[in-house]
Scaffold this active site. Structure first.
Site, PDB file in Angstrom:
ATOM      1  N   SER A  86      36.699  56.902 -18.775  1.00 31.54           N
ATOM      2  CA  SER A  86      37.521  55.795 -18.286  1.00 31.54           C
ATOM      3  C   SER A  86      38.263  55.133 -19.458  1.00 31.54           C
ATOM      4  O   SER A  86      39.424  54.744 -19.321  1.00 31.54           O
ATOM      5  CB  SER A  86      36.648  54.783 -17.549  1.00 31.54           C
ATOM      6  OG  SER A  86      35.965  55.445 -16.508  1.00 31.54           O
TER       7      SER A  86
ATOM      8  N   LYS B  74      28.403  47.475 -21.571  1.00 31.17           N
ATOM      9  CA  LYS B  74      29.862  47.381 -21.577  1.00 31.17           C
ATOM     10  C   LYS B  74      30.307  45.948 -21.393  1.00 31.17           C
ATOM     11  O   LYS B  74      29.659  45.182 -20.679  1.00 31.17           O
ATOM     12  CB  LYS B  74      30.432  48.252 -20.464  1.00 31.17           C
ATOM     13  CG  LYS B  74      30.257  49.716 -20.768  1.00 31.17           C
ATOM     14  CD  LYS B  74      30.900  50.589 -19.747  1.00 31.17           C
ATOM     15  CE  LYS B  74      30.684  52.054 -20.141  1.00 31.17           C
ATOM     16  NZ  LYS B  74      31.021  52.954 -19.047  1.00 31.17           N
TER      17      LYS B  74
ATOM     18  N   HIS C  10      34.525  62.486 -12.808  1.00 31.68           N
ATOM     19  CA  HIS C  10      33.508  62.033 -11.847  1.00 31.68           C
ATOM     20  C   HIS C  10      33.649  62.789 -10.518  1.00 31.68           C
ATOM     21  O   HIS C  10      32.650  63.206  -9.929  1.00 31.68           O
ATOM     22  CB  HIS C  10      33.672  60.535 -11.558  1.00 31.68           C
ATOM     23  CG  HIS C  10      33.371  59.618 -12.707  1.00 31.68           C
ATOM     24  ND1 HIS C  10      34.274  58.692 -13.163  1.00 31.68           N
ATOM     25  CD2 HIS C  10      32.266  59.464 -13.465  1.00 31.68           C
ATOM     26  CE1 HIS C  10      33.740  58.000 -14.162  1.00 31.68           C
ATOM     27  NE2 HIS C  10      32.519  58.454 -14.368  1.00 31.68           N
TER      28      HIS C  10
ATOM     29  N   ARG D 154      28.931  65.545 -20.512  1.00 34.67           N
ATOM     30  CA  ARG D 154      30.202  66.087 -20.983  1.00 34.67           C
ATOM     31  C   ARG D 154      30.042  66.806 -22.307  1.00 34.67           C
ATOM     32  O   ARG D 154      30.480  67.917 -22.493  1.00 34.67           O
ATOM     33  CB  ARG D 154      31.235  64.963 -21.112  1.00 34.67           C
ATOM     34  CG  ARG D 154      31.660  64.409 -19.767  1.00 34.67           C
ATOM     35  CD  ARG D 154      32.318  63.080 -19.921  1.00 34.67           C
ATOM     36  NE  ARG D 154      31.381  62.124 -20.488  1.00 34.67           N
ATOM     37  CZ  ARG D 154      31.720  60.937 -20.938  1.00 34.67           C
ATOM     38  NH1 ARG D 154      32.978  60.564 -20.928  1.00 34.67           N
ATOM     39  NH2 ARG D 154      30.797  60.127 -21.420  1.00 34.67           N
TER      40      ARG D 154
HETATM   41  N1  COA Z   1      33.725  62.887 -16.178  1.00 34.70           N
HETATM   42  C1  COA Z   1      34.490  62.012 -16.799  1.00 34.70           C
HETATM   43  N2  COA Z   1      34.040  60.884 -17.351  1.00 34.70           N
HETATM   44  C2  COA Z   1      32.742  60.678 -17.262  1.00 34.70           C
HETATM   45  C3  COA Z   1      31.870  61.555 -16.624  1.00 34.70           C
HETATM   46  C4  COA Z   1      32.418  62.710 -16.064  1.00 34.70           C
HETATM   47  N3  COA Z   1      31.670  63.613 -15.446  1.00 34.70           N
HETATM   48  N4  COA Z   1      30.634  61.071 -16.714  1.00 34.70           N
HETATM   49  C5  COA Z   1      30.735  59.941 -17.381  1.00 34.70           C
HETATM   50  N5  COA Z   1      32.001  59.703 -17.722  1.00 34.70           N
HETATM   51  C6  COA Z   1      32.523  58.613 -18.524  1.00 34.70           C
HETATM   52  C7  COA Z   1      32.983  57.445 -17.762  1.00 34.70           C
HETATM   53  O1  COA Z   1      34.351  57.494 -17.534  1.00 34.70           O
HETATM   54  C8  COA Z   1      32.608  56.302 -18.664  1.00 34.70           C
HETATM   55  O2  COA Z   1      33.577  56.119 -19.656  1.00 34.70           O
HETATM   56  P1  COA Z   1      33.729  54.752 -20.443  1.00 34.70           P
HETATM   57  O3  COA Z   1      32.468  54.559 -21.230  1.00 34.70           O
HETATM   58  O4  COA Z   1      34.902  55.000 -21.268  1.00 34.70           O
HETATM   59  O5  COA Z   1      33.910  53.670 -19.406  1.00 34.70           O
HETATM   60  C9  COA Z   1      31.346  56.807 -19.320  1.00 34.70           C
HETATM   61  O6  COA Z   1      31.444  58.187 -19.289  1.00 34.70           O
HETATM   62  C10 COA Z   1      30.105  56.472 -18.582  1.00 34.70           C
HETATM   63  O7  COA Z   1      30.426  55.920 -17.359  1.00 34.70           O
HETATM   64  P2  COA Z   1      29.812  56.189 -15.967  1.00 34.70           P
HETATM   65  O8  COA Z   1      29.330  57.580 -15.792  1.00 34.70           O
HETATM   66  O9  COA Z   1      30.777  55.651 -14.977  1.00 34.70           O
HETATM   67  O10 COA Z   1      28.571  55.329 -15.955  1.00 34.70           O
HETATM   68  P3  COA Z   1      27.825  54.491 -17.003  1.00 34.70           P
HETATM   69  O11 COA Z   1      27.236  55.344 -18.063  1.00 34.70           O
HETATM   70  O12 COA Z   1      28.658  53.342 -17.402  1.00 34.70           O
HETATM   71  O13 COA Z   1      26.690  54.046 -15.986  1.00 34.70           O
HETATM   72  C11 COA Z   1      24.729  53.000 -15.247  1.00 34.70           C
HETATM   73  C12 COA Z   1      25.518  53.552 -16.426  1.00 34.70           C
HETATM   74  C13 COA Z   1      25.536  52.003 -14.442  1.00 34.70           C
HETATM   75  C14 COA Z   1      24.270  54.138 -14.349  1.00 34.70           C
HETATM   76  C15 COA Z   1      23.499  52.332 -15.918  1.00 34.70           C
HETATM   77  O14 COA Z   1      23.934  51.357 -16.835  1.00 34.70           O
HETATM   78  C16 COA Z   1      22.587  51.713 -14.895  1.00 34.70           C
HETATM   79  O15 COA Z   1      21.776  52.388 -14.315  1.00 34.70           O
HETATM   80  N6  COA Z   1      22.771  50.389 -14.658  1.00 34.70           N
HETATM   81  C17 COA Z   1      22.022  49.656 -13.651  1.00 34.70           C
HETATM   82  C18 COA Z   1      20.851  48.920 -14.285  1.00 34.70           C
HETATM   83  C19 COA Z   1      19.702  49.850 -14.543  1.00 34.70           C
HETATM   84  O16 COA Z   1      19.099  50.424 -13.655  1.00 34.70           O
HETATM   85  N7  COA Z   1      19.380  49.962 -15.826  1.00 34.70           N
HETATM   86  C20 COA Z   1      18.262  50.757 -16.258  1.00 34.70           C
HETATM   87  C21 COA Z   1      18.733  51.933 -17.008  1.00 34.70           C
HETATM   88  S1  COA Z   1      17.318  52.752 -17.687  1.00 34.70           S
END
Ligand code: COA
Length: 157
Positions: free
Chosen positions: A125, A37, A13, A87
């Protein structure tokens, strides 16, 4: 804005943040809920504190949390670009659907994808949690403050 669950923030990140900040005047790292999640490892306040420590004192970077749709945050705060890291091909379908749904919610916001650095493309994560659970060193994957916080927690996940 760079939204995510950041549970916790990883070096992958941070790589995206550090590269994005060269392209934009200001970045908001937005800690949001991913409904797909289950229970979180770190509470939101702790995730925010860890991110703030990890990015240091940079006036171009804000860290906030949001409890609703990220497109509502975008409308209320004049955000016009969402950054997401890609990724591997496995990220593509989920990211593509999310970008399309967000576009439908707010046509003024574009999602931009950045390729994660090649030495970190496999980091997540969950991987950090799993490695830590089995006693493996996580120094390569997370900033030092996150590593210390994880060590404080012991192996409880
Ligand atoms: N490097 C390392 N890890 C990364 C990464 C990077 N560049 N990009 C993503 N990841 C990993 C994270 O560690 C995480 O791992 P995990 O699944 O093991 O926990 C996973 O990829 C994704 O996590 P992250 O990028 O932190 O975000 P997310 O995909 O969980 O986030 C939201 C999603 C919160 C942005 C999305 O659910 C959201 O927008 N929620 C709000 C409600 C909303 O608007 N919903 C409508 C969506 S259309």
């Amino acid at each position: 804005m760079y939204p995510g669950s950041f549970d916790p923030i990883t070096n992958g990140h941070l790589d995206i943040v550090n590269r994005s900040i060269k392209l934009f005047d200001e970045i908001v790292i937005l800690v949001a809920a991913n409904m797909r999640k289950g229970g979180s490892w770190f509470p939101v306040e702790e995730r925010i504190a860890l991110i703030k420590e990890a990015v240091g004192n940079n006036p171009k970077i804000k860290v906030e949390s949001w409890d609703g749709l990220i497109m509502d945050y975008a409308s209320k705060n004049n955000v016009n670009v969402v950054i997401r890291g890609l990724r591997a091909v496995s990220d593509f379908e989920y990211e593509f659907l999310m970008a399309a749904a967000n576009k439908r919610l707010n046509d003024n916001v574009e999602t931009m994808f950045m390729m994660t650095g090649e030495s970190l493309f496999f980091v997540s994560s969950s991987l950090v949690k799993e490695l830590h659970k089995y006693g493996s060193d996580i120094s390569h994957y997370v900033p030092l403050n996150v590593k210390n916080k994880i060590l404080e927690k012991g192996t409880k996940i």
